[in-house]
Design an enzyme around this catalytic site. Structure first.
Site, short mmCIF file in Angstrom:
data_model
loop_
_atom_site.label_atom_id
_atom_site.label_comp_id
_atom_site.label_asym_id
_atom_site.label_seq_id
_atom_site.Cartn_x
_atom_site.Cartn_y
_atom_site.Cartn_z
N LYS A 1 2.44 -2.55 6.21
CA LYS A 1 2.72 -2.55 4.78
C LYS A 1 4.16 -2.11 4.50
CE LYS A 1 -1.18 -4.13 3.29
NZ LYS A 1 -1.27 -5.43 2.59
N TYR B 1 -1.83 -0.25 10.00
CA TYR B 1 -1.87 -0.83 8.65
C TYR B 1 -0.66 -0.37 7.83
CZ TYR B 1 -3.71 -1.77 3.94
OH TYR B 1 -3.88 -2.20 2.65
N SER C 1 0.85 -1.19 0.00
CA SER C 1 0.00 0.00 0.00
C SER C 1 0.88 1.23 0.00
CB SER C 1 -0.89 0.02 1.25
OG SER C 1 -1.55 1.26 1.39
#
Length: 265
Positions: free
Chosen positions: A173, A169, A156
């Site tokens: 990533k 998150y 991401s």
């Protein structure tokens, strides 16, 4: 989950290109980005094993993609037994696993890292990072070590720069991007390992980032729209094709130009 290779309901098989002879395993592929990747690979003639948590959703995905070329194995991505089972089923049905696309991921919390429950942080890393390593180990030992292939990790843009509200998150990533270069170094020259870093793609997973304000969110992108799963599917198809045979350890940013506006903020 029951082998669906012989199940009825394959769609459009007569109109498809001939089989490529290659096989892919795509995790988290009952919908969203994973489904878009599986769809792109099936469209070029690959046979595909897809994984996900829900048997009903996987069954529907297989029916749409074509049960003559796609099987599904249900389970949780972080479960080592599931990882082994998915690779074993692909080998049993198709006889090989040339490509692995690590797409399964989770983001169960929105908020700053300062107040993040550490149990939630562990869950994010187990699903987003450790599971990707587990699947990479399984495909390496089952097929790729001796026969070659390619791995694509779906990361991401949140792993490239700070992003509001999705810090855990993003950190996971970022770790996935480092995992990519480490595996690219270790698995060369047999296996190429690359990553894709999407910006916001219109999926149920990312809905909280644009729901009710899609036009406003899309206006921040120089290309004027949010991503769709086929955007990532096309990128994954390239990174698992002969056209990318001299590409490894790289991150392909697929972001509609959002980084031209200095990141996700």
């Amino acid at each position: 989950m029951t082998n669906m290779a012989d199940a009825a309901g394959a769609t459009g098989s007569a109109e498809r290109p001939p089989l490529s002879g290659k096989v892919a395993l795509v995790t988290g592929a009952s919908r969203g980005i994973g489904y878009g990747v599986a769809e792109a690979l099936v469209a070029r003639g690959d046979r595909v094993c897809i994984t996900g948590r829900g048997e009903d959703a996987l069954r529907e995905a297989v029916e749409r993609l074509g049960a003559d070329r796609v099987i599904a194995v249900a389970g949780k991505a972080h479960d080592e037994a599931h990882q082994a089972d998915a690779v074993a089923r692909a080998m049993e049905v198709f006889g090989r696993v040339d490509f692995l696309v690590n797409n399964a991921g989770t983001n169960p919390v929105l908020g700053p890292l300062a107040d993040l429950d550490l149990g939630v942080a562990r869950k994010v890393f187990e699903t987003n990072v450790v599971s990707a390593l587990g699947f990479a180990q399984q495909t390496w030992h089952a097929w790729q070590k001796d026969n070659g292939g390619a791995i694509v990790n779906i990361a991401s843009v949140a792993g490239l720069a700070p992003s509001p509200f999705i810090g855990a998150y993003g950190v996971s990533k970022a770790a996935m991007l480092n995992l990519t270069v480490q595996l690219a170094h270790e698995y060369a020259p047999k296996v190429r390992v690359n990553a894709i870093a999407p910006a916001v793609v219109k999926t149920k997973f990312a809905q909280a980032l644009y729901e009710g304000r899609e036009a406003e969110a899309a206006a921040a992108y120089p290309l004027g729209r949010l991503g769709v799963p086929s955007d990532i599917g096309g990128a994954a198809a390239f990174l698992t094709s002969d056209q990318s045979d001299w590409v490894t350890g790289q991150t392909l940013v697929v972001d509609g130009g959002i980084f031209l506006n200095a990141g996700m903020g």
